[in-house]
Design a protein around this motif. Structure first.
Motif, PDB file in Angstrom:
ATOM      1  N   PHE A   1       0.647  -1.150  -0.066  1.00  0.00           N
ATOM      2  CA  PHE A   1       0.007  -0.171  -0.152  1.00  0.00           C
ATOM      3  C   PHE A   1       0.831   1.325   0.083  1.00  0.00           C
ATOM      4  O   PHE A   1       0.693   2.140   0.908  1.00  0.00           O
ATOM      5  CB  PHE A   1      -0.884   0.177   1.222  1.00  0.00           C
ATOM      6  N   PRO A   2       1.711   1.207  -0.911  1.00  0.00           N
ATOM      7  CA  PRO A   2       2.612   2.750  -1.013  1.00  0.00           C
ATOM      8  C   PRO A   2       1.773   4.026  -1.214  1.00  0.00           C
ATOM      9  O   PRO A   2       2.187   5.123  -0.718  1.00  0.00           O
ATOM     10  CB  PRO A   2       3.567   2.288  -2.106  1.00  0.00           C
ATOM     11  N   ASP A   3       0.566   3.872  -1.655  1.00  0.00           N
ATOM     12  CA  ASP A   3      -0.139   4.999  -2.025  1.00  0.00           C
ATOM     13  C   ASP A   3      -1.498   5.137  -0.765  1.00  0.00           C
ATOM     14  O   ASP A   3      -2.310   6.170  -1.264  1.00  0.00           O
ATOM     15  CB  ASP A   3      -0.812   5.235  -3.295  1.00  0.00           C
ATOM     16  N   ALA A   4      -1.461   4.751   0.034  1.00  0.00           N
ATOM     17  CA  ALA A   4      -2.458   4.477   1.076  1.00  0.00           C
ATOM     18  C   ALA A   4      -2.360   5.832   1.854  1.00  0.00           C
ATOM     19  O   ALA A   4      -1.467   6.273   2.119  1.00  0.00           O
ATOM     20  CB  ALA A   4      -2.685   3.458   1.928  1.00  0.00           C
ATOM     21  N   ARG A   5      -3.584   6.751   1.854  1.00  0.00           N
ATOM     22  CA  ARG A   5      -3.552   7.915   2.941  1.00  0.00           C
ATOM     23  C   ARG A   5      -5.034   8.039   3.461  1.00  0.00           C
ATOM     24  O   ARG A   5      -5.927   7.377   2.954  1.00  0.00           O
ATOM     25  CB  ARG A   5      -3.254   9.041   2.065  1.00  0.00           C
ATOM     26  N   VAL A   6      -4.882   8.803   4.372  1.00  0.00           N
ATOM     27  CA  VAL A   6      -6.381   9.047   5.145  1.00  0.00           C
ATOM     28  C   VAL A   6      -7.471   9.409   3.982  1.00  0.00           C
ATOM     29  O   VAL A   6      -7.085  10.602   3.599  1.00  0.00           O
ATOM     30  CB  VAL A   6      -6.036  10.058   6.343  1.00  0.00           C
ATOM     31  N   PRO A   7      -8.718   9.045   3.984  1.00  0.00           N
ATOM     32  CA  PRO A   7      -9.588   9.720   3.189  1.00  0.00           C
ATOM     33  C   PRO A   7      -9.849  11.319   3.606  1.00  0.00           C
ATOM     34  O   PRO A   7      -9.973  11.633   4.755  1.00  0.00           O
ATOM     35  CB  PRO A   7     -10.788   8.912   3.537  1.00  0.00           C
ATOM     36  N   ARG A   8      -9.839  11.949   2.634  1.00  0.00           N
ATOM     37  CA  ARG A   8      -9.986  13.515   2.766  1.00  0.00           C
ATOM     38  C   ARG A   8     -11.337  14.189   3.044  1.00  0.00           C
ATOM     39  O   ARG A   8     -11.599  15.330   2.852  1.00  0.00           O
ATOM     40  CB  ARG A   8      -9.249  14.168   1.686  1.00  0.00           C
ATOM     41  N   ASP A   9     -12.340  13.096   2.794  1.00  0.00           N
ATOM     42  CA  ASP A   9     -13.886  13.815   3.130  1.00  0.00           C
ATOM     43  C   ASP A   9     -14.282  13.750   4.454  1.00  0.00           C
ATOM     44  O   ASP A   9     -13.446  13.334   5.434  1.00  0.00           O
ATOM     45  CB  ASP A   9     -14.629  12.869   1.851  1.00  0.00           C
ATOM     46  N   GLY A  10     -15.634  14.079   4.566  1.00  0.00           N
ATOM     47  CA  GLY A  10     -16.206  13.930   5.789  1.00  0.00           C
ATOM     48  C   GLY A  10     -15.799  14.923   6.943  1.00  0.00           C
ATOM     49  O   GLY A  10     -15.586  16.171   6.547  1.00  0.00           O
ATOM     50  N   ALA A  11     -15.294  14.330   7.822  1.00  0.00           N
ATOM     51  CA  ALA A  11     -15.086  15.231   9.277  1.00  0.00           C
ATOM     52  C   ALA A  11     -13.466  15.410   8.986  1.00  0.00           C
ATOM     53  O   ALA A  11     -12.972  16.164   9.998  1.00  0.00           O
ATOM     54  CB  ALA A  11     -15.243  14.524  10.452  1.00  0.00           C
ATOM     55  N   TYR A  12     -12.860  14.948   8.168  1.00  0.00           N
ATOM     56  CA  TYR A  12     -11.268  15.178   8.074  1.00  0.00           C
ATOM     57  C   TYR A  12     -10.791  16.686   8.004  1.00  0.00           C
ATOM     58  O   TYR A  12     -11.457  17.136   7.099  1.00  0.00           O
ATOM     59  CB  TYR A  12     -10.507  14.641   6.739  1.00  0.00           C
TER      60      TYR A  12
END
Length: 546
Positions: free
Chosen positions: A280-291
Motif C-alpha cells: 500500500f505505498p499510496d494509502a492515505r487517510v480519506p480527505r472527505d467527511g470530518a477530516y
C-alpha cells in the motif's frame, strides 16, 4: 522474509499446542468444580457447536479499515454482516471488559473515583511495573478477580466447553496480578479464571515496540511468564495466529471449544511485519467527511486543535498506511484459522466471529490519531459471523459489544455465571429471524482517562471534560446520535444544567459525518424524550436494559 507463508512457520520453542491435561486444567482456578461439570455435561456438550472469536485492536470501519482484509472478506462472504455494530465504550479495557461480561461500563465501574491520582496525566493504562497500577481500575473499570470470575469464559467452562485465549486480554492494570511486574518465572496467581488454556500479553504499550515484538506472556501451559524477542518470527500477530492454529490441531474431540484470538494490530505504533512492510505505498487517510473539519458544535476544548498542517497530514498518512500493512498479517491469521478448520473437519461445527474493540480517527475534527469519542468513526466496528446454518445476510439492527457474551452463551446453551447480563443474544438475528423484536438504540458511554489540557500535547484528543453518555439510534424514523457531555467531576451525570448536548442526523443525505449539531434546532419535546431514554439506558442493569 519472503511470502505470507512465513507467518505460519511456527517459531522455535512455540510449537507446543495450548491443550492442557485434565490435571493441569483442574489446578488452574476453581478447576475441580469445572472438571466435574465438564464430566457431567460431556455427552450433551459434545453435540454443541465450537466458537471462535477473532478480535482486533483499534480497527475502524468508517475509514476503510476492512479494505485490506481481502482474505477475511472472502472467508465471511457466506456469513452475516452487521451494518450497525457498535462498541459501548470506545477505548481498550472498558470495551474488552464489556465483551467479557456482557455488561455496560456503568455496571462494572471502579468504585474508587479519583480523577487523576497523584496528578497523573493518565488513569488506568500504566505499565505493569508502575507503582500506581490499580489506582483507578483498568481505565476506570473494576478489574478485580471477582469480575473475571463472572465472564462468559467461566460460564462456558462450567457448561462443559474447553476454553482457550491467545493474545491481548486486558490492559496492564488487570494483568499485573498474573504478570508479576514483568518478572520472568513461575506464575504466582495463575491466569484469568475461566480459561483452560491462556497465553496472554503482559506488556503492550509499555514495550519499546508497542507489543508487536519483545513481549512477556502469561503462559498457562508453561506455568510461567515467558518472553518472545524481536526476530521476525516473534511478530506477535504471527505468534497469536500460530498458537491459535496449533490449538485447533489439538482441539478436544469429546467436547466443544471456545477459542479467542486477540491481536494487537492495528493499534499504535502499528508496526507491520517485514513481509508486508512495502504494501500500500499510496494509502492515505480519506480527505472527505470530518477530516480537518472545523469542530463547530463540539465541546469547547476540541476547538483548541488548529487546522492540520502538511506535516500533520503526512504523519497521519504514514500511520494510515502502516495500519493497513499490520492488518495484512491479521488477514493471514484469519485465512490460517479457516484453513485449519477445513483441514481438521471442524468447519461445519464452528461459529467464527470477527470484530474490533473500537474504531479510530486520524485528523477528523482535527484530532490526532486515537479513539475515545462518541462519533461514528470511533464507535462503529465490523462484526462478521459465519457458522452452521447461517446464510449470507446484512443486518441493519443496532447491536453492540455487550451482546457478544450473551450470544456465545446462547450458542452453547449455557447460563451466565452470575445470572445477569445487560446485552441480548444476537443468535436470532444471525439465524435471520425477522419476527424478533429488537432494540432501536444502543448506549455508548465513556469516562476520560487522560488529563491533557495542560498544554503538554500539541493536539488535545481527550480531556477531563470528555465524560459522555450517548444513544446511537437506528430505526425507520431516525438515524441519529444524541449525546450528553459533562466534566469528570460530574462522574454520575447529576448536573443536567451543565451538560453539553449534541444531536446529529446521520441519514445519508443529511449529515453522516456529524458536522452539524442540531441540538439548538430540535424541539424541546424531542430533546426531553431523548434525554429520558438516555438516562434510562445509562442506569439500566440486566433485564431493565433495552
Amino acid at each position: 522474509m519472503g511470502g505470507a507463508s512465513s507467518l505460519w512457520r511456527l517459531p522455535l520453542g512455540l510449537s507446543i499446542g495450548l491443550a492442557l491435561s485434565a490435571a493441569a486444567s483442574s489446578a488452574a482456578t476453581d478447576g475441580a468444580a469445572a472438571a466435574s461439570s465438564a464430566a457431567t455435561d460431556g455427552a450433551a456438550a459434545s453435540s454443541r457447536r465450537n466458537i471462535i472469536l477473532i478480535l482486533t485492536d483499534d480497527q475502524d470501519i468508517e475509514l476503510g479499515g476492512m479494505t485490506p482484509m481481502q482474505k477475511t472478506q472472502k472467508e465471511f462472504e457466506n456469513g452475516v454482516k452487521f451494518d450497525h455494530f457498535y462498541v459501548n465504550t470506545p477505548i481498550c479495557c472498558p470495551s474488552r471488559m464489556q465483551l467479557l461480561s456482557g455488561r455496560y461500563g456503568h455496571n462494572i465501574r471502579d468504585a474508587r473515583l479519583d480523577p487523576f491520582p497523584d496528578g497523573a496525566a493518565t488513569c488506568g493504562d500504566e505499565p505493569v511495573e508502575s507503582p500506581r497500577v490499580g489506582s483507578c481500575g483498568c481505565m476506570r473499570m473494576d478489574c478485580s478477580r471477582a469480575f473475571e470470575e463472572a465472564t462468559y469464559a467461566t460460564a462456558l467452562r462450567r457448561s462443559g466447553y474447553a476454553t482457550a485465549y491467545v493474545g491481548k486480554y486486558l490492559n496492564p492494570p488487570a494483568m499485573v496480578r498474573y504478570c508479576r511486574n514483568e518478572t520472568l518465572g513461575p506464575l504466582d496467581h495463575g491466569w484469568p479464571p475461566g480459561w483452560d488454556a491462556f497465553f496472554g500479553m503482559c506488556d503492550q504499550a509499555s514495550t519499546p515496540q508497542g507489543a508487536y515484538y519483545s513481549v512477556n506472556w502469561v503462559d498457562s501451559a508453561a506455568g510461567a511468564v515467558v518472553f518472545t524477542g524481536s526476530e521476525p518470527a516473534d511478530y506477535t500477530t504471527s505468534i497469536v495466529g500460530n498458537r491459535s492454529v496449533a490449538y485447533l490441531k489439538l482441539a478436544p474431540k469429546d467436547r466443544p471449544f471456545f477459542l479467542a484470538a486477540a491481536v494487537r494490530a492495528p493499534h499504535a505504533p502499528q508496526l507491520p511485519p517485514p513481509w508486508h512492510a512495502s504494501a500500500f505505498p499510496d494509502a492515505r487517510v480519506p480527505r472527505d467527511g470530518a477530516y480537518n473539519a472545523t469542530p463547530t458544535g463540539k465541546p469547547y476544548w476540541m476547538s483548541r486543535n488548529p487546522p492540520l498542517s502538511d506535516e500533520d497530514a503526512a504523519e497521519f498518512d504514514a500511520v494510515y498506511a502502516d495500519r493497513w500493512r499490520a492488518l495484512l498479517a491479521v488477514d493471514d491469521l484469519v485465512a490460517g484459522v479457516f484453513d485449519e478448520l477445513r483441514a481438521s473437519s471442524l468447519i461445519d461445527d464452528t461459529y467464527v466471529f470477527y470484530t474490533s474493540d473500537h474504531g479510530y480517527h486520524m485528523g477528523h475534527f482535527r484530532l490526532p490519531p486515537l479513539k475515545m469519542h462518541k462519533y461514528e468513526f470511533d464507535i462503529r466496528v465490523p462484526l462478521l459471523a459465519t457458522g452452521p446454518g447461517l446464510a449470507p445476510a446484512s443486518r441493519r439492527e443496532v447491536a453492540g459489544f455487550v451482546d457478544l457474551a450473551p450470544t456465545f452463551l446462547a450458542i452453547a446453551g449455557a447460563a451466565a455465571a452470575d445470572g445477569a447480563m445487560d446485552g441480548t443474544s444476537l443468535l436470532p438475528l444471525l439465524e435471520d429471524d425477522d419476527d424478533v423484536e429488537w432494540r432501536e438504540e444502543m448506549l455508548v458511554e465513556y469516562a476520560p482517562i487522560t488529563n491533557w489540557l495542560d498544554g503538554a500535547h500539541r493536539r488535545v484528543d481527550d480531556a477531563p471534560d470528555n465524560n459522555f453518555r450517548a444513544l446511537r439510534i437506528v430505526s425507520e424514523r431516525e438515524n441519529a446520535l444524541y449525546a450528553e457531555t459533562t466534566s469528570l467531576v460530574d462522574y454520575d451525570f447529576e448536573h443536567s444544567d451543565e451538560f453539553f448536548i449534541e444531536y446529529y442526523d446521520l441519514r445519508h443525505n443529511y449529515d453522516p459525518h456529524q458536522l452539524h449539531n442540531l441540538a439548538g434546532k430540535t424541539s424541546p419535546g424531542h430533546l426531553a424524550d431523548l434525554r429520558s431514554r438516555l438516562a434510562a439506558a445509562w442506569g439500566c442493569a440486566g433485564a431493565t436494559c433495552p
